[in-house]
Write a protein that holds these residues in place. Structure first.
Motif, short mmCIF file in Angstrom:
data_model
loop_
_atom_site.label_atom_id
_atom_site.label_comp_id
_atom_site.label_asym_id
_atom_site.label_seq_id
_atom_site.Cartn_x
_atom_site.Cartn_y
_atom_site.Cartn_z
N ILE A 3 0.84 -1.20 0.00
CA ILE A 3 0.00 0.00 0.00
C ILE A 3 0.87 1.25 0.00
CG2 ILE A 3 -1.73 1.30 1.31
CD1 ILE A 3 -2.54 -1.41 2.59
N ALA A 4 0.55 2.20 -0.86
CA ALA A 4 1.15 3.53 -0.81
C ALA A 4 0.18 4.43 -0.06
CB ALA A 4 1.41 4.07 -2.21
N LYS A 26 2.48 -4.24 3.75
CA LYS A 26 3.64 -3.38 3.55
C LYS A 26 3.15 -2.00 3.15
CE LYS A 26 6.74 -7.12 2.14
NZ LYS A 26 7.62 -7.64 1.06
N VAL A 27 3.73 -0.97 3.74
CA VAL A 27 3.27 0.40 3.48
C VAL A 27 4.44 1.28 3.10
CG1 VAL A 27 2.12 2.43 4.44
CG2 VAL A 27 1.40 0.13 5.18
N THR A 28 4.26 2.02 2.00
CA THR A 28 5.17 3.11 1.66
C THR A 28 4.48 4.41 2.03
OG1 THR A 28 6.17 1.88 -0.18
CG2 THR A 28 6.45 4.28 -0.16
N ALA A 29 5.05 5.10 3.00
CA ALA A 29 4.48 6.37 3.46
C ALA A 29 5.02 7.49 2.58
CB ALA A 29 4.84 6.61 4.92
N GLY A 42 7.93 -3.39 7.93
CA GLY A 42 6.93 -3.26 6.87
C GLY A 42 6.77 -1.86 6.34
N LEU A 43 7.45 -0.88 6.94
CA LEU A 43 7.28 0.52 6.55
C LEU A 43 8.48 1.03 5.76
CD1 LEU A 43 5.87 3.30 6.72
CD2 LEU A 43 7.03 3.64 8.92
N THR A 44 8.18 1.66 4.62
CA THR A 44 9.16 2.41 3.84
C THR A 44 8.68 3.86 3.79
OG1 THR A 44 9.67 0.49 2.46
CG2 THR A 44 10.28 2.65 1.59
#
Length: 213
Positions: A3-4, A26-29, A42-44
């Motif tokens: 997820i973005a 998994k999340v791209t912030a 899990g966070l980018t």
């Protein structure tokens, strides 16, 4: 799911980030100020300007879904135009990278309280939030004839508050949800539950929906 999340440090975005990570996604912030976030499994974190469509498209590439929790800031004098500009850039970037699902977090102002009357047009609507709510309403109108991307639009109820996660709430469509004679409420944690639920099992493609207790 990959997820973005645009606006991950905001009131809604922070709750969505926590809910998504707790469920193992998994999340791209996508944020303006990466220093506001701490490392987490899990966070980018990626610093990106939402108004730069090409850069944003690169940041969104490879994700299964995009959550648009972008807000220029309630104290921003040009909040209406900047929200629309940023939202249209997000939409264009999602198109470019063939995102499967774009979920836009809007406001309660465009929910109907009577036939042909939206909450934003009632005398009781707070003046301090009117410009931001108008931007969200105009963005919803802009989206409603778009079919080249799978989008959903969520409006919180009139009262969006801090609070606990219950996982229990009602789902509505275009009408303002009520709790008896008073407007319904929801915690931001449960709003985040509704958002991630929609990403996991889309039920409102090309639709606006709302949630509340």
């Amino acid at each position: 799911m990959n997820i973005a999340l645009i606006g991950a440090t905001g009131f809604v975005g922070a709750a969505v980030l926590q809910e998504a990570l707790n469920r193992g996604h998994k999340v791209t912030a996508i944020v303006r100020a990466p220093e506001k976030l701490t490392e987490s499994p899990g966070l980018t974190v990626r610093k990106t300007d939402v108004y730069d469509t090409q850069d944003l498209a690169q940041a969104l590439a490879g994700h299964d879904a995009v959550v648009h929790a972008f807000n220029p800031g309630w104290g921003e004098p040009q909040i209406r135009s900047l929200f629309i500009q940023g939202s249209q850039s997000i939409y264009a970037a999602a198109q470019q990278c063939a995102t499967k699902h774009l979920l836009v977090v809007g406001g309660a102002g465009s929910l109907f309280v009577a036939p042909g009357i939206q909450l934003i047009d009632t005398p009781q609507f707070p003046a301090a939030y009117k410009e931001g709510a108008e931007g969200a309403r105009q963005m919803l109108q802009w989206l409603q004839d778009k079919r080249d991307l799978e989008w959903s639009f969520i409006s919180p109820p009139a009262l969006l508050e801090a609070g606990v996660r219950s996982g229990q709430f009602r789902i509505g469509a275009d009408q303002l949800l009520m709790n008896g004679q008073a407007p319904a409420s929801i915690s931001v944690a449960d709003l985040a539950v509704a958002i991630i639920d929609e990403l996991e099992a889309p039920a409102h493609i090309h639709q606006r929906f709302t949630v509340g207790y």
